[in-house]
Design an enzyme around this catalytic site. Structure first.
Site, PDB file in Angstrom:
ATOM      1  N   ARG A  76      46.111  32.636  41.885  1.00 45.02           N
ATOM      2  CA  ARG A  76      46.920  33.375  42.861  1.00 45.02           C
ATOM      3  C   ARG A  76      47.688  32.377  43.722  1.00 45.02           C
ATOM      4  O   ARG A  76      48.866  32.565  44.010  1.00 45.02           O
ATOM      5  CB  ARG A  76      46.023  34.257  43.744  1.00 45.02           C
ATOM      6  N   PHE A 115      48.654  44.348  34.620  1.00 44.98           N
ATOM      7  CA  PHE A 115      47.212  44.529  34.855  1.00 44.98           C
ATOM      8  C   PHE A 115      46.892  44.085  36.288  1.00 44.98           C
ATOM      9  O   PHE A 115      46.036  43.234  36.510  1.00 44.98           O
ATOM     10  CB  PHE A 115      46.370  43.725  33.846  1.00 44.98           C
ATOM     11  N   ASP A 175      49.599  48.855  36.335  1.00 42.58           N
ATOM     12  CA  ASP A 175      48.185  49.057  35.998  1.00 42.58           C
ATOM     13  C   ASP A 175      48.032  50.495  35.524  1.00 42.58           C
ATOM     14  O   ASP A 175      48.801  51.374  35.918  1.00 42.58           O
ATOM     15  CB  ASP A 175      47.273  48.796  37.206  1.00 42.58           C
ATOM     16  N   SER A 176      47.037  50.716  34.678  1.00 44.80           N
ATOM     17  CA  SER A 176      46.820  52.083  34.184  1.00 44.80           C
ATOM     18  C   SER A 176      45.950  52.898  35.129  1.00 44.80           C
ATOM     19  O   SER A 176      45.802  54.099  34.954  1.00 44.80           O
ATOM     20  CB  SER A 176      46.171  52.033  32.797  1.00 44.80           C
ATOM     21  N   ASN A 218      50.650  52.173  30.814  1.00 46.92           N
ATOM     22  CA  ASN A 218      49.982  51.324  29.835  1.00 46.92           C
ATOM     23  C   ASN A 218      50.877  50.092  29.624  1.00 46.92           C
ATOM     24  O   ASN A 218      52.042  50.229  29.240  1.00 46.92           O
ATOM     25  CB  ASN A 218      49.832  52.120  28.537  1.00 46.92           C
ATOM     26  N   ASP A 223      47.235  39.406  32.975  1.00 50.77           N
ATOM     27  CA  ASP A 223      45.806  39.166  33.236  1.00 50.77           C
ATOM     28  C   ASP A 223      45.006  40.399  32.828  1.00 50.77           C
ATOM     29  O   ASP A 223      44.510  41.142  33.682  1.00 50.77           O
ATOM     30  CB  ASP A 223      45.597  38.828  34.721  1.00 50.77           C
ATOM     31  N   CYS A 240      39.987  36.613  29.560  1.00 54.26           N
ATOM     32  CA  CYS A 240      38.631  36.426  30.091  1.00 54.26           C
ATOM     33  C   CYS A 240      37.594  36.785  29.035  1.00 54.26           C
ATOM     34  O   CYS A 240      36.437  37.038  29.343  1.00 54.26           O
ATOM     35  CB  CYS A 240      38.430  37.233  31.380  1.00 54.26           C
TER      36      CYS A 240
HETATM   37  N1  SAH Z   1      44.791  40.696  37.603  1.00 56.28           N
HETATM   38  C1  SAH Z   1      43.792  41.400  38.354  1.00 56.28           C
HETATM   39  C2  SAH Z   1      42.589  41.713  37.534  1.00 56.28           C
HETATM   40  C3  SAH Z   1      42.883  42.506  36.264  1.00 56.28           C
HETATM   41  S1  SAH Z   1      41.559  43.505  35.762  1.00 56.28           S
HETATM   42  C4  SAH Z   1      43.439  40.599  39.614  1.00 56.28           C
HETATM   43  O1  SAH Z   1      43.783  39.432  39.705  1.00 56.28           O
HETATM   44  O2  SAH Z   1      42.816  41.173  40.511  1.00 56.28           O
HETATM   45  C5  SAH Z   1      42.266  44.432  34.512  1.00 56.28           C
HETATM   46  C6  SAH Z   1      43.099  45.616  34.981  1.00 56.28           C
HETATM   47  O3  SAH Z   1      43.775  46.103  33.841  1.00 56.28           O
HETATM   48  C7  SAH Z   1      42.330  46.790  35.541  1.00 56.28           C
HETATM   49  O4  SAH Z   1      42.826  47.094  36.810  1.00 56.28           O
HETATM   50  C8  SAH Z   1      42.591  47.950  34.562  1.00 56.28           C
HETATM   51  O5  SAH Z   1      42.788  49.194  35.236  1.00 56.28           O
HETATM   52  C9  SAH Z   1      43.873  47.518  33.917  1.00 56.28           C
HETATM   53  N2  SAH Z   1      44.147  47.973  32.546  1.00 56.28           N
HETATM   54  C10 SAH Z   1      43.308  47.984  31.487  1.00 56.28           C
HETATM   55  N3  SAH Z   1      43.975  48.338  30.367  1.00 56.28           N
HETATM   56  C11 SAH Z   1      45.270  48.555  30.721  1.00 56.28           C
HETATM   57  C12 SAH Z   1      46.451  48.927  30.018  1.00 56.28           C
HETATM   58  N4  SAH Z   1      46.445  49.115  28.699  1.00 56.28           N
HETATM   59  N5  SAH Z   1      47.599  49.049  30.705  1.00 56.28           N
HETATM   60  C13 SAH Z   1      47.626  48.837  32.045  1.00 56.28           C
HETATM   61  N6  SAH Z   1      46.543  48.460  32.756  1.00 56.28           N
HETATM   62  C14 SAH Z   1      45.376  48.332  32.107  1.00 56.28           C
END
Ligand code: SAH
Length: 411
Positions: free
Chosen positions: A213, A237, A259-260, A288, A309, A349
């Site tokens: 970050r 994400f 985010d989804s 998505n 991420d 991850c």
């Molecule tokens: N980058 C974030 C952590 C990501 S966690 C941080 O630094 O805090 C992963 C995230 O992806 C979650 O919030 C989940 O809701 C989202 N997610 C999972 N599959 C997804 C998809 N296909 N499209 C959009 N978001 C998705």
């Protein structure tokens, strides 16, 4: 030699990993177990000739049949031993306290406490006991945590799927103090975030991305200096907006976050407000990512920075192929959205995908995108998430920092 402990004897040649101080004993390597140890009991682990290898905790149902506490025969695994390990772990993170009050205090194997996760959010501690060994010493560990941190608030989030593999029930409860509030405010590098420790992901926040970050923020600030305008950034994400806020704070002109989860996006917007960063330049999209990236590509959208991420696509070695295709897909489409000179911060991850494989997948995406890219640096989790050199499995978060060189040499 203390002879009162149950004894686990390994099959011939299965001692090699332990001789290299790797702390895991697989069920397939076990020749015999004497003394009827129960779940979490301390056992003496020896080779097939009876030579001492390690003290470990026994887990009768798990594939990881034992995890080692110590390779020193003179060590005594008692309340004091846990107290010492907890204090050492907490002190080792003191250097982060001038930056943040969200810190991973204990990171399992790296802190000689296999299966134990402890995160601190302001005065609240959150624990995850993910192995039979630490489960057995739960009370002693809690006591040591209180003494080492001065906090008297511990919430136990032992609801991770890993507990099932250890034959342990999932559990969410107050371990010490009172029920935590719905939201705990933490401050990281001057940015405030609300953390829901009871139902947020992991223990509530992606503490591990702290340095990345900070990198995103620095890139946004440098971009502004060099180009005289703020960058246009896309954070995929985004969860509760960690990277999005860092980018805005760094001076990005526009930050689009996807985010989804509507709940995550709601909290992300609350976080933006908390920092007076909720201006028109922050856009939050519930979608998505796989589909949205294609839509953006078709619409000819371009960005100066794209962050990917995603959640863990490969939960085990069985899912590596499918996960590789998913990583390739988002990286390919993310790369296509970059301006020449634009940057990609891309993460995985998935423990089952190592950094070399991840780099190969992303290289494949670069090739298919018909772009060239510089690899500027590899990224990883913050310094409070180290891994022992003898236990490389502790490295789970991998990232690559790329710069698009445009069509470069591509025909
Ligand atoms: N980058 C974030 C952590 C990501 S966690 C941080 O630094 O805090 C992963 C995230 O992806 C979650 O919030 C989940 O809701 C989202 N997610 C999972 N599959 C997804 C998809 N296909 N499209 C959009 N978001 C998705």
């Amino acid at each position: 030699m203390n002879t009162n402990f149950p004894v686990l004897t390994l099959k011939p040649h299965k001692e090699r990993a332990l001789l290299r101080r790797h702390p895991w004993v697989y069920a397939t390597g076990v020749a015999s177990v004497k003394g009827k140890p129960k779940s979490g009991d301390t056992i003496r682990i020896q080779d097939n000739k009876g030579n001492f290898l390690a003290w470990g905790a026994y887990s009768p149902e798990a594939t990881l049949r034992a995890r080692c506490w110590s390779f020193n025969e003179n060590d005594v695994i008692d309340e004091n031993w846990f107290k010492k390990k907890v204090f050492e772990a907490v002190r080792a993170r003191d250097n982060l306290r001038n930056r943040t009050d969200a810190i991973r205090l204990i990171f399992g194997e790296a802190d000689y406490l296999p299966g134990l996760i402890v995160d601190q959010y302001a005065n609240q501690l959150v624990t995850q006991f993910q192995s039979a060994g630490v489960e057995k010493w739960r009370k002693e560990i809690a006591k040591a945590l209180i003494e080492a941190t001065g906090s008297n608030q511990i919430y136990d989030r032992s609801d991770a799927a890993t507990r099932v593999r250890e034959g342990l029930p999932e559990r969410k409860e107050v371990l010490e103090g009172v029920e935590p509030p719905e939201e705990i405010e933490i401050v990281e590098d001057g940015i405030k975030y609300g953390v829901d420790v009871r139902s947020g992901h992991k223990t509530g926040f992606y503490v591990d991305q702290r340095d990345n970050r900070a990198l995103a923020r620095e890139l946004a600030a440098n971009f502004k200096k060099v180009h005289g305008r703020g960058m246009r950034a896309l954070n995929c994400f985004c969860y509760t907006g960690g990277f999005s806020l860092a980018l805005a704070k760094g001076g990005a002109e526009e930050v689009i976050s996807i985010d989804s989860s509507a709940d995550a996006l709601f909290l992300a917007q609350e976080n933006a407000k908390r920092n007076n960063l909720d201006g028109h330049n922050m856009k939050w999209i519930e979608a998505n990512v796989f589909e949205k990236l294609r839509e953006f590509r078709d619409a000819g959208e371009k960005f100066d920075l794209v962050i990917l991420d995603p959640p863990k696509f490969a939960s085990s070695h069985h899912h590596v192929d499918k996960a590789a295709r998913a990583y390739k897909d988002i990286n390919l489409n993310g790369l296509r959205l970059l301006n020449e000179g634009g940057r990609l911060l891309t993460f995985s991850c998935s423990g089952a995908i190592d950094v070399d494989l991840f780099q190969k997948i992303v290289a494949g995406a670069v090739f298919d995108a018909k772009t060239d890219a510089w690899m500027v640096s590899r990224l990883g989790a913050g310094t409070d998430h180290p891994f022992l050199m003898t236990h490389p499995e502790g490295e789970y978060l991998k990232g690559l920092h790329l710069i698009s060189r445009g069509s470069g040499s591509a025909g």
